[in-house]
Every structure is written in C-alpha cells, then in structure tokens.
Design an enzyme around this catalytic site. Structure first.
Site, PDB file in Angstrom:
ATOM      1  N   SER A  71      38.895  36.428  43.823  1.00  0.00           N
ATOM      2  CA  SER A  71      40.113  36.721  44.571  1.00  0.00           C
ATOM      3  C   SER A  71      40.448  38.200  44.517  1.00  0.00           C
ATOM      4  O   SER A  71      41.119  38.709  45.397  1.00  0.00           O
ATOM      5  CB  SER A  71      41.317  36.010  43.959  1.00  0.00           C
ATOM      6  OG  SER A  71      41.105  34.661  43.851  1.00  0.00           O
TER       7      SER A  71
ATOM      8  N   HIS B 194      35.885  33.275  50.068  1.00  0.00           N
ATOM      9  CA  HIS B 194      37.141  33.093  49.329  1.00  0.00           C
ATOM     10  C   HIS B 194      37.897  31.881  49.874  1.00  0.00           C
ATOM     11  O   HIS B 194      38.508  31.940  50.939  1.00  0.00           O
ATOM     12  CB  HIS B 194      37.984  34.376  49.441  1.00  0.00           C
ATOM     13  CG  HIS B 194      39.223  34.338  48.603  1.00  0.00           C
ATOM     14  ND1 HIS B 194      40.463  34.687  49.072  1.00  0.00           N
ATOM     15  CD2 HIS B 194      39.406  33.967  47.304  1.00  0.00           C
ATOM     16  CE1 HIS B 194      41.354  34.546  48.105  1.00  0.00           C
ATOM     17  NE2 HIS B 194      40.740  34.109  47.027  1.00  0.00           N
TER      18      HIS B 194
ATOM     19  N   GLU C  68      38.111  32.963  53.652  1.00  0.00           N
ATOM     20  CA  GLU C  68      37.840  34.362  54.000  1.00  0.00           C
ATOM     21  C   GLU C  68      36.354  34.622  53.716  1.00  0.00           C
ATOM     22  O   GLU C  68      35.901  34.432  52.580  1.00  0.00           O
ATOM     23  CB  GLU C  68      38.720  35.298  53.166  1.00  0.00           C
ATOM     24  CG  GLU C  68      40.194  35.175  53.527  1.00  0.00           C
ATOM     25  CD  GLU C  68      41.099  36.089  52.697  1.00  0.00           C
ATOM     26  OE1 GLU C  68      41.988  36.726  53.270  1.00  0.00           O
ATOM     27  OE2 GLU C  68      40.922  36.152  51.460  1.00  0.00           O
TER      28      GLU C  68
ATOM     29  N   ASN D   6      45.623  37.735  50.354  1.00  0.00           N
ATOM     30  CA  ASN D   6      46.308  38.168  49.135  1.00  0.00           C
ATOM     31  C   ASN D   6      46.911  39.560  49.290  1.00  0.00           C
ATOM     32  O   ASN D   6      47.942  39.866  48.685  1.00  0.00           O
ATOM     33  CB  ASN D   6      45.371  38.122  47.925  1.00  0.00           C
ATOM     34  CG  ASN D   6      45.199  36.702  47.417  1.00  0.00           C
ATOM     35  OD1 ASN D   6      46.008  35.831  47.729  1.00  0.00           O
ATOM     36  ND2 ASN D   6      44.140  36.460  46.658  1.00  0.00           N
TER      37      ASN D   6
HETATM   38  P1  NAD Z   1      38.848  27.996  36.243  1.00  0.00           P
HETATM   39  O1  NAD Z   1      39.102  28.700  34.973  1.00  0.00           O
HETATM   40  O2  NAD Z   1      39.675  26.823  36.602  1.00  0.00           O
HETATM   41  O3  NAD Z   1      37.327  27.530  36.323  1.00  0.00           O
HETATM   42  C1  NAD Z   1      36.256  28.342  35.951  1.00  0.00           C
HETATM   43  C2  NAD Z   1      35.150  27.447  35.384  1.00  0.00           C
HETATM   44  O4  NAD Z   1      34.005  28.241  35.157  1.00  0.00           O
HETATM   45  C3  NAD Z   1      35.516  26.793  34.072  1.00  0.00           C
HETATM   46  O5  NAD Z   1      35.339  25.387  34.168  1.00  0.00           O
HETATM   47  C4  NAD Z   1      34.556  27.409  33.060  1.00  0.00           C
HETATM   48  O6  NAD Z   1      34.154  26.499  32.049  1.00  0.00           O
HETATM   49  C5  NAD Z   1      33.393  27.770  33.952  1.00  0.00           C
HETATM   50  N1  NAD Z   1      32.524  28.815  33.421  1.00  0.00           N
HETATM   51  C6  NAD Z   1      32.811  29.803  32.548  1.00  0.00           C
HETATM   52  N2  NAD Z   1      31.700  30.528  32.315  1.00  0.00           N
HETATM   53  C7  NAD Z   1      30.698  29.983  33.034  1.00  0.00           C
HETATM   54  C8  NAD Z   1      29.319  30.267  33.179  1.00  0.00           C
HETATM   55  N3  NAD Z   1      28.751  31.288  32.571  1.00  0.00           N
HETATM   56  N4  NAD Z   1      28.590  29.468  33.987  1.00  0.00           N
HETATM   57  C9  NAD Z   1      29.144  28.421  34.622  1.00  0.00           C
HETATM   58  N5  NAD Z   1      30.454  28.123  34.511  1.00  0.00           N
HETATM   59  C10 NAD Z   1      31.212  28.882  33.730  1.00  0.00           C
HETATM   60  O7  NAD Z   1      38.956  29.127  37.379  1.00  0.00           O
HETATM   61  P2  NAD Z   1      39.300  28.934  38.908  1.00  0.00           P
HETATM   62  O8  NAD Z   1      40.764  28.987  39.090  1.00  0.00           O
HETATM   63  O9  NAD Z   1      38.529  27.800  39.457  1.00  0.00           O
HETATM   64  O10 NAD Z   1      38.740  30.304  39.513  1.00  0.00           O
HETATM   65  C11 NAD Z   1      37.377  30.524  39.722  1.00  0.00           C
HETATM   66  C12 NAD Z   1      37.194  31.707  40.660  1.00  0.00           C
HETATM   67  O11 NAD Z   1      37.876  31.405  41.887  1.00  0.00           O
HETATM   68  C13 NAD Z   1      37.795  33.005  40.174  1.00  0.00           C
HETATM   69  O12 NAD Z   1      36.978  34.065  40.606  1.00  0.00           O
HETATM   70  C14 NAD Z   1      39.138  33.061  40.869  1.00  0.00           C
HETATM   71  O13 NAD Z   1      39.602  34.376  41.049  1.00  0.00           O
HETATM   72  C15 NAD Z   1      38.807  32.429  42.185  1.00  0.00           C
HETATM   73  N6  NAD Z   1      39.921  31.818  42.921  1.00  0.00           N
HETATM   74  C16 NAD Z   1      40.870  31.101  42.268  1.00  0.00           C
HETATM   75  C17 NAD Z   1      41.897  30.517  43.000  1.00  0.00           C
HETATM   76  C18 NAD Z   1      42.936  29.671  42.323  1.00  0.00           C
HETATM   77  O14 NAD Z   1      43.994  29.410  42.916  1.00  0.00           O
HETATM   78  N7  NAD Z   1      42.704  29.202  41.115  1.00  0.00           N
HETATM   79  C19 NAD Z   1      41.946  30.662  44.380  1.00  0.00           C
HETATM   80  C20 NAD Z   1      40.933  31.382  45.017  1.00  0.00           C
HETATM   81  C21 NAD Z   1      39.930  31.950  44.273  1.00  0.00           C
END
Ligand code: NAD
Length: 695
Positions: free
Chosen positions: A436, A457, A469, A507
């Site tokens: 993000s 995204h 996106e 964003n």
């Molecule tokens: P999250 O913390 O819920 O999930 C991340 C997952 O990745 C976890 O389950 C973790 O165990 C796993 N992980 C950690 N290290 C790892 C590795 N080396 N290999 C494989 N898996 C691994 O995070 P999220 O909210 O799902 O966000 C993930 C990405 O999406 C981020 O880049 C975030 O910026 C982006 N994002 C988040 C949102 C949101 O609203 N949460 C929205 C859009 C984009």
C-alpha cells in the site's frame, strides 16, 4: 468477461424446444421462435451483437410482433426464455435512456407496458424459464408471464434503486400482487436479488429444477400438475390503506438508515406509490410510469447512471487474455487470504503460502464463508476449495504464471521474499506486490525481472471492494500491465492503471481526508460531529470510523510514508492517533480504536451538528489530491479518478465521483474555497496547480 452461467453448473446445453438448432432468427431479430409438436410456442431472447440480453425497445417491438401472431392463432402455451448461456436478461438497456425528457420516457414506457399487458392477458398459459439473472426489466418480463421456472442458480432482482430509479415496466404492481407485498417492497427498495431457494420460498418461482428437467417442468405446468399458493392473507391485509400507511412509515425509517431522501429520492418515491395506490394496480401503473420518468431526469439518477457507465468503462479496459492459469499468493493474512480465495472462486488455480499455519487455516475458512456469501451451492464451493491449495513450502511458485506478494509491509522482509521468488519463479511469470505504501520503484530494484514486476493493490475486503490499482513503475513492460488488467477482469474486479506515486491514487486521495479528521479531533471537535458531516455529504462512513476500520496502525504508517514522500504539505500527524497505536487500540481489528467496536459497527449520533464548512474541510483536500494525480499523470483521466474513488472508497455515488462533483460545483469555486481554507488553516489546503488545467 461474461461467463456462461450454465457451464459453471456442469450443464452445457439449454433446453430450447423446437429451437434446438436455432432456426428462424431473421437478421436483426432479437427473438428466436418456433412451435413444438405439442402446439407450444417457444420464444427465445437472443439479442444480436450482445453477449448478455437486455430489454430494449426493439426487444419489446419484436415481442409485440409475436403477440400479434399468438392473438390471431392462440398456441397451447407460450414459453419465454433466453437463448444465451450468460443468463436471462440483465435489465433495461440503459444506454437508450440517455438524456431523455420526462415526456419522451413516459411515452416509451407506455409502449413497453402495452406489450407486457398484452403478454399478461394472453389466453393461454405463459411460462417464463429463467437461468442466471433476471434483473429489472428482465424480471418484469418474467412477472408478466403466468408461471416462472427457475433453473438452479437463477436469481431475480430489481437493481433500479442503484441507478436512482425504481421498477418502471410494471414491477411495482406485479411483484406485490404475486408475493407478500412487504417482501416485494424490500426487494425493490434494497436492489438485492432473490437467489433460487429464496425465490421459491417467496413465491416468485413456481418450479426450481436443473436445466435437464426444464422440458418436463413445462409439460407439468401445461398439464395443470403444478399448483401455486396465493400470496394469501398478508396480501389482503395490505389492500387496506391504514395497514399500508403503517408499513410505509416503517419502510421509510429503515430506508433512511441507508439513504437519505434528499440524496436518494427513488426508494421514497416507490414507497409513496405503494402507500397511495397499493390497492389499485391500474392507478399504480399510471403512477409508476410518471414517477419513473420523473426520476430519470433527476441529478441523482443521472449521476448513478454515470457511475454504472464508469464501471463499464473499467470493465472494457479489463478485456483480453491474461495468460494466467495458476496464481501463487505469498502471505495468507487479511489481504493474501482473500485475494487467494477470490481468485479461486473466479476459476483460477491458486496456491497460498505463509510462514505460519494459523493464517492458512483462517484463509480456508474465510474462503468457505465467501462462497456462502456469494450463494455458491455445495458442489461449487467444493470446486473452489479444491482449486485453493494451502502451500506452506511454496511448491506452487515454480508453476505460477502470477505471484502476488501480500506479506507484511516491511521493505526488508519483502526484499528477502523477492530474492527467494527470483530463483524459483518461471522466467516469464509476473510478480506483483500488494503493497500500500512502499515505493514500487524501490521494490523493483529487488526483483529479478523488473519488467515483469508491478503493483496489484487490492482493497479490503477484496470480495466486496471491486477496485484494483494496477501500478507500473518506470520499468514495467506494457504487455505485463495488459495481462494484469486482464487478470483483474478475469476475476471480476475493476482495474485502474496507474503510475507509481506515493499512496498511488486512492490512498493519496484518502489520506488527507483521514488525517484532517484527526486534526479536527485534536482541535476538540467530537468524532461523531466529524463523521456525521462526511456521512451527510454522502460518504458511506465517516473518516474516523473508516480509519478505525482500515486499522490505525496502517493509517499511521501510510500517513508517515506520504508525509515523507510527497513534495506537498500534509496535515500534522495527530497526537491522538499515535497514542492509540502505542496503546494497541488499532481500531476494529483490536475491538477498540477511536470507537468501541466490541458491539459491532458504531453509528455516529444522527443529530451531531458541526461548524459550518466542516464537510469542505474534509472533502476538498481529497479532490485536490485527485487533481494533483491527474496533473502528474498518475492516472489517465478524470473518469478513471471518479471510478476509482467510488469503487474503492464508496465516494458519494449520487454525486457521480469526486471530479464530477468538482465540475458540477465549479472548478474555480472549489479552487477558491481551498485558497480560503489555506488562509485559515495553513498551506496544506493550497489548491494544486492542476485546477487551472483540468476541465
Ligand atoms: P497481515 O499481517 O494480515 O498478513 C501478512 C501475512 O504474511 C501473515 O499471515 C504472515 O504470517 C505472512 N508472512 C510473514 N512473512 C512471510 C513470509 N516470509 N512468507 C510468507 N508469508 C509471510 O497483512 P495484510 O494486512 O494482509 O497486508 C499484506 C500486504 O497488503 C501489505 O503489503 C499491506 O500493505 C497490503 N495491504 C493491506 C491492506 C489492508 O487493509 N490490510 C489493504 C491493501 C493492501
């Protein structure tokens, strides 16, 4: 891309009676017709040049020609169905509604009513067979028949309210006459569809059967072997004015919770119609026509139809072959888990990796829930779960055509993941990051094939928010962007192509809005007052509640990142926001943020009055950021900005999108309002240089 609904159900052929080999379609004719050996006339709708049927003037004219014939020489029964595998009919052809006047629309509607009245009055059983969706005017065509056979998976609905309208081809009196009127009104007021089982229990469908039993079901109806329960006592009760008045009051109150009358007049117009004419179908018909024609010219309906076409515009840009059969998702957290489940639901073969086992289990559970939300039956759900494979070792990486990285937002961690992927991925596979806030340009330095790397995204929750996106960094190859856009189309999401920029588009636009809300709280204005101002403007929820929902830690991170990377002043980061994050009160996911979420979604006080100009202080910086993104060529054009903000954030759809709103308010008016705000509150409001160039 339009998928054949029956193919999904393992049935590949429609029962078309005597039209099995589809004879008799004249050039430009929307209807196929024939009489079978038992004397039953078959009409199959097959709009030429369209992958999905809609009900146009020519469709109704064609139907009228067939009715002329039937009235001269009455068949034993008439069967009406669609010859398209994609479903029955998606509603009226709204492209034809254009900028029609009240009178023009009323004339057209009267002609349509005339045809459906003749169908309803035909002196033989009329049977509509529907598969897939029967929406709007398509549903009204089905309602004008005596009987409805729903092929398993069929659905019925009136989405007109989403276009600022209500049913206009007789639905407002035919549906309440057929089923419990309060259920009929709920369907029309919410725009929700009744899927097969619900349609049967409500009494919309007389028979539900698989496609292969359609012919037998028709024979049973014609033989008089199918009985139907009437709408019963409830219907009779609502023939009385006071009963309708009481129910109408409740409907208005319930509707007001979702959509205020000054912003969305259509549902209220429908309630008025029913309250006034619910006991007199003839009067209801006349009133329906006049009311529909009037709504058609309203600003709300024009803007909501604009939003409909914006969606079409994004869909059109998502066509093409994505060349992606297998997707591997890295990280099964809140985003990765849903992305993987959604892609599997839409037919992709998916492997899902994580370093922990709990997120993988949670993702499988979530996938099952999404299948339920989307009304998949047991066999379809099993197929989806078969296509979604938990893969802690990452065996799927070698086979994947697309790898989507959705690991935590830490540059160093993503760098390590990319290094591992680089040696395992197929050379021509695409790598996409769901980041993000990390600059793609920086991430691109860490990947093996920068030309095959881009941002993808998604928004949270993926199964509900349609926008994606698709972000190019300077080195992303154009065919890679094309394939990613086509991938979004293939999984039924709406891609908007962007150039890498801090916060991308959504964003970038949303952050000043959220941050300004925090500044206002720091100034002592209550959160309810702030949220109410945004809701009254037309946002689906206020900025404080939205920040809680997104996660205050994520908001803080994105705000810091934008503040550091933009060459424009941004609001100061609120002390209250930092305190909340430090205390672990990160919003909805923690049960508490600025609001207490332990009892469900909080609702700001309805009567919270704020200082004058509060909505401008929140909304105008969002508009300004959009103009900045246009000036910097982050996004292609103002329509894409409008589409992105509506489909990712729910930006007041009845206003037609932020840029459309700015235009209708007057660009120079908005720019000078920003200058005024800048004088009072600081340079973060200074209008962007792009305001003079955009129009
Ligand atoms: P999250 O913390 O819920 O999930 C991340 C997952 O990745 C976890 O389950 C973790 O165990 C796993 N992980 C950690 N290290 C790892 C590795 N080396 N290999 C494989 N898996 C691994 O995070 P999220 O909210 O799902 O966000 C993930 C990405 O999406 C981020 O880049 C975030 O910026 C982006 N994002 C988040 C949102 C949101 O609203 N949460 C929205 C859009 C984009």
């Amino acid at each position: 891309m339009t998928k054949p609904v029956l193919d999904h159900m393992g049935e590949t052929k429609l029962a078309l009676g005597p039209l099995g080999d589809r004879p008799g379609a004249a050039e430009g004719d929307d209807w196929l017709s024939g009489i079978d050996e038992t004397g039953i006339a078959w009409l199959a709708l097959d709009r030429q040049g369209h992958s999905v049927n809609t009900i146009s003037q020519s469709v109704l004219r064609g139907l009228a020609d067939h009715l002329d014939r039937f009235e001269q020489d009455m068949p034993k029964a008439v069967v009406i169905r669609s010859a398209k595998m994609t479903g029955f009919a998606a509603g009226a052809d709204i492209t034809a509604l254009g900028d029609m006047s009240d009178e023009g629309a009323a004339d057209l509607l009267k002609q349509g009513h005339d045809v459906l009245d003749r169908l309803a009055a035909l002196d033989c059983p009329t049977i509509c067979v529907t598969h897939g969706a029967a929406l709007g005017a398509g549903f009204e065509l089905a309602l004008a028949c005596d009987w409805r056979i729903a092929v398993e998976g069929a659905s019925f609905g009136f989405p007109e309210v989403k276009l600022g309208l209500h049913p206009g081809l007789g639905g407002s009196f035919r549906l309440p006459a057929l089923i419990d009127p309060t259920e009929a009104m709920t369907l029309m007021l919410t725009g929700k569809s009744a899927h097969t089982a619900k349609a049967k229990s409500l009494g919309i469908a007389d028979v539900v059967c698989p496609e292969r039993h359609v012919a037998a079901a028709i024979a049973a109806i014609v033989a008089g072997d199918v009985r139907r329960d009437g709408a019963g006592l409830v219907s009779h009760a609502f023939k009385l004015g006071p009963a309708r008045a009481f129910a109408a009051r409740k409907m208005r109150a319930r509707t007001a919770e979702q959509a205020p009358p000054e912003q969305y007049p259509a549902p209220y117009a429908l309630i008025d119609l029913w309250e006034e004419h619910g006991d007199d179908p003839g009067a209801m018909q006349q009133a329906e026509i006049a009311s529909f024609a009037h709504l058609l010219t309203s600003e709300t309906s024009r803007n909501l139809r604009r939003v409909f076409f914006l969606r079409q515009g994004l869909k059109d840009k998502a066509r093409g072959d994505d060349g992606i059969a297998h997707v591997h998702v890295v990280g099964a957290g809140s985003m990765g888990g849903e992305i993987a489940a959604w892609a599997a639901l839409k037919g992709k073969s998916v492997t899902l990796g994580d370093v922990e086992s709990d997120p993988l289990a949670a993702a499988m559970k979530r996938a099952r829930e999404i299948c339920g939300d989307k009304h998949l039956n047991r066999a379809e759900t099993r197929d989806v779960l078969d296509r979604l494979v938990p893969d802690p070792q990452g065996y799927g990486i070698e086979r994947a055509d697309l790898v989507i990285e959705a690991a935590p937002e830490q540059l160093e961690l993503k760098r390590r993941i990319f290094a591992d992927l680089g040696v395992r991925m197929k050379p021509d596979a695409i790598l996409a990051s769901n980041t993000s806030s990390l600059p793609l340009t920086e991430l691109a330095d860490q990947v093996t094939r920068p030309d095959h790397f881009a941002g993808l995204h998604f928004f949270n929750p993926v199964s509900r928010l349609e926008l994606v996106e698709v972000v190019a960094h300077a080195g992303t190859a154009k065919p890679v962007m094309d394939r990613l856009a086509a991938f979004c189309g293939a999984i039924d999401r709406l891609p908007v192509r962007l150039r890498d920029y801090p916060g991308f588009l959504v964003n970038r636009a949303l952050t000043p809005y959220l941050m300004e809300a925090m500044v206002l709280m720091d100034e002592g204005i209550a959160k309810d007052v702030i949220d109410r101002a945004a809701i009254d403007f037309g946002m689906p929820m206020g900025p404080v509640a939205l920040a809680d929902q997104v996660g205050l830690d994520i908001c803080l991170h994105v705000s810091e990142s934008l503040k550091a990377n933009l060459d424009k002043p941004m609001p100061d980061i609120s002390a209250a926001l930092r305190e909340k994050v430090e205390a672990g009160e990160t919003g909805k996911k923690a049960g508490r943020g600025f609001y207490d979420w332990s009892e469900g979604t909080p609702h700001p006080e309805p009567r919270a009055e704020g200082p004058d100009g509060l909505a401008d202080r929140l909304i105008l910086p969002m508009l300004d950021a959009c103009v900045e993104c246009l000036r910097k060529d982050v996004v292609g054009d103002p329509d894409e900005v409008d589409a992105a903000l509506v489909f990712a954030t729910g930006f007041a759809p009845f206003r037609g999108g932020p840029m459309h709103y700015a235009r209708s308010r007057g660009l120079s008016e908005v720019a000078s309002k920003l200058s005024e705000l800048a004088e009072r509150h600081g340079p973060r409001f200074t209008p962007d240089a792009g305001w003079s160039g955009f129009g």
